[in-house]
Motif scaffolding. Sequence first.
Motif, PDB file in Angstrom:
ATOM      1  N   ILE A 165      51.301  52.841  37.395  1.00 20.03           N
ATOM      2  CA  ILE A 165      49.878  52.653  37.150  1.00 20.03           C
ATOM      3  C   ILE A 165      49.258  51.797  38.244  1.00 20.03           C
ATOM      4  O   ILE A 165      49.780  50.739  38.593  1.00 20.03           O
ATOM      5  N   GLY A 166      48.133  52.263  38.780  1.00 21.61           N
ATOM      6  CA  GLY A 166      47.407  51.521  39.801  1.00 21.61           C
ATOM      7  C   GLY A 166      46.494  50.468  39.197  1.00 21.61           C
ATOM      8  O   GLY A 166      46.342  50.366  37.974  1.00 21.61           O
ATOM      9  N   SER A 167      45.860  49.679  40.078  1.00 25.18           N
ATOM     10  CA  SER A 167      45.037  48.570  39.581  1.00 25.18           C
ATOM     11  C   SER A 167      43.665  48.472  40.237  1.00 25.18           C
ATOM     12  O   SER A 167      42.803  47.747  39.738  1.00 25.18           O
ATOM     13  N   TRP A 168      43.439  49.178  41.358  1.00 30.15           N
ATOM     14  CA  TRP A 168      42.138  49.092  42.007  1.00 30.15           C
ATOM     15  C   TRP A 168      41.095  49.789  41.122  1.00 30.15           C
ATOM     16  O   TRP A 168      41.273  50.947  40.756  1.00 30.15           O
ATOM     17  N   ASN A 169      40.039  49.074  40.771  1.00 33.15           N
ATOM     18  CA  ASN A 169      39.007  49.611  39.879  1.00 33.15           C
ATOM     19  C   ASN A 169      39.579  50.016  38.519  1.00 33.15           C
ATOM     20  O   ASN A 169      39.121  50.973  37.902  1.00 33.15           O
ATOM     21  N   THR A 170      40.591  49.289  38.072  1.00 21.29           N
ATOM     22  CA  THR A 170      41.177  49.575  36.760  1.00 21.29           C
ATOM     23  C   THR A 170      40.854  48.456  35.790  1.00 21.29           C
ATOM     24  O   THR A 170      39.956  48.578  34.965  1.00 21.29           O
ATOM     25  N   TYR A 171      41.566  47.342  35.888  1.00 23.88           N
ATOM     26  CA  TYR A 171      41.382  46.254  34.923  1.00 23.88           C
ATOM     27  C   TYR A 171      39.995  45.622  35.050  1.00 23.88           C
ATOM     28  O   TYR A 171      39.462  45.106  34.061  1.00 23.88           O
ATOM     29  N   SER A 172      39.405  45.699  36.236  1.00 22.98           N
ATOM     30  CA  SER A 172      38.060  45.152  36.435  1.00 22.98           C
ATOM     31  C   SER A 172      36.997  45.955  35.689  1.00 22.98           C
ATOM     32  O   SER A 172      35.885  45.476  35.467  1.00 22.98           O
ATOM     33  N   ARG A 173      37.324  47.202  35.286  1.00 22.11           N
ATOM     34  CA  ARG A 173      36.373  48.053  34.554  1.00 22.11           C
ATOM     35  C   ARG A 173      36.603  48.018  33.051  1.00 22.11           C
ATOM     36  O   ARG A 173      35.854  48.651  32.299  1.00 22.11           O
ATOM     37  N   LEU A 174      37.650  47.317  32.614  1.00 17.09           N
ATOM     38  CA  LEU A 174      38.012  47.327  31.200  1.00 17.09           C
ATOM     39  C   LEU A 174      37.699  45.992  30.546  1.00 17.09           C
ATOM     40  O   LEU A 174      37.689  44.945  31.200  1.00 17.09           O
TER      41      LEU A 174
END
Length: 336
Positions: free
Chosen positions: A32-41
């Motif tokens: 699982i990637g993290s760019w634009n992931t956790y910052s959008r959740l």
Amino acid sequence: MTMTTETTPATGAAVQRRTFGPDGPDVSILSIGSWNTYSRLSFEAGVALVQHALELGIDTFDVAYYRDKPHTEVLFGRILEVVGAPRERYRIVEKTWFSSYPERSLAAQLDATLVRLGLNDVDVILSEHPRPGMDVQAIAEEVADLVVSGRARAWGGMDWSPEQLRIAYEHLSGLGLPTPQGVQLKYSIARQAVVEGSEFQTLHRDTGITLMASDTMEGGILAGKLAPERRIGIDTGNIREQIIALVPDLQEVAAGLGCSAAQLALAFCLSNDAVSTVLFGATRPEHLDDGVAALGLRRRLGAEHIRELLLPYAVSGHKNDAPYEHAVDLTADFIA
């Protein structure tokens, strides 16, 4: 071509494991990637996402300090704390950059990353590709020292060319230092040229260096999201419009196989034996379920049939990422 070692987890999880390179750690075949992931959740959604991933056996997480999302590691580290999984239960892949190098050494960058994550080490450290004029052998030694120091279990390149990886491998082998175990490269149904090319395939055969496939769905385009609202990866070779034009045909293929376009895109990457792990973006539990369904599709159809079916969809013009132009750690929005 040297095959990666694939094992079925003893836990009963749905996702198999492969080794990262000839001597690196085992990783889940999906990551699982993290760019634009956790910052959008929301924080709670991030916790639920990681919990569901671990339940499925997806335990490899690609995390980094991003100049436009500088708190990603802090968010992810807090998520790990709340999830409460023991350290041996997950794999962390991290990155170092050259935006502030050599003023900030790679060791200093990784030390800061470990503080943000709240961890003592990472499983794999990836180095951004050397920029023009940089000494590849010297950079390779510096990254290898991160493994020697115990900060990382293995190292690899990010967008390193096969030539650069071979130089690093041969130089470090001669010194008895940890050699690169893998490389993160763009790889998808449309972007096949680098990974399927003779240079990388020969490198893989000769050294055992494996692939962490990234940009596997072209920022969601290959999954049918033709106009992504968020920022997506660099369009090297300027072929994105051609990729968009492929989507209706790929959707028709997927429909004929009884799967989604996203599952088809992931199944293609999973069909390559040189791939240790397929990195994809997920913000909802059902995205993770798509990954597991893609594994089922690969088993049902067979890797060779999937490759025979989808190799003809390669778009010419794809190449490795060009050197990043930014020369600072933070975007202007974050600089005082």
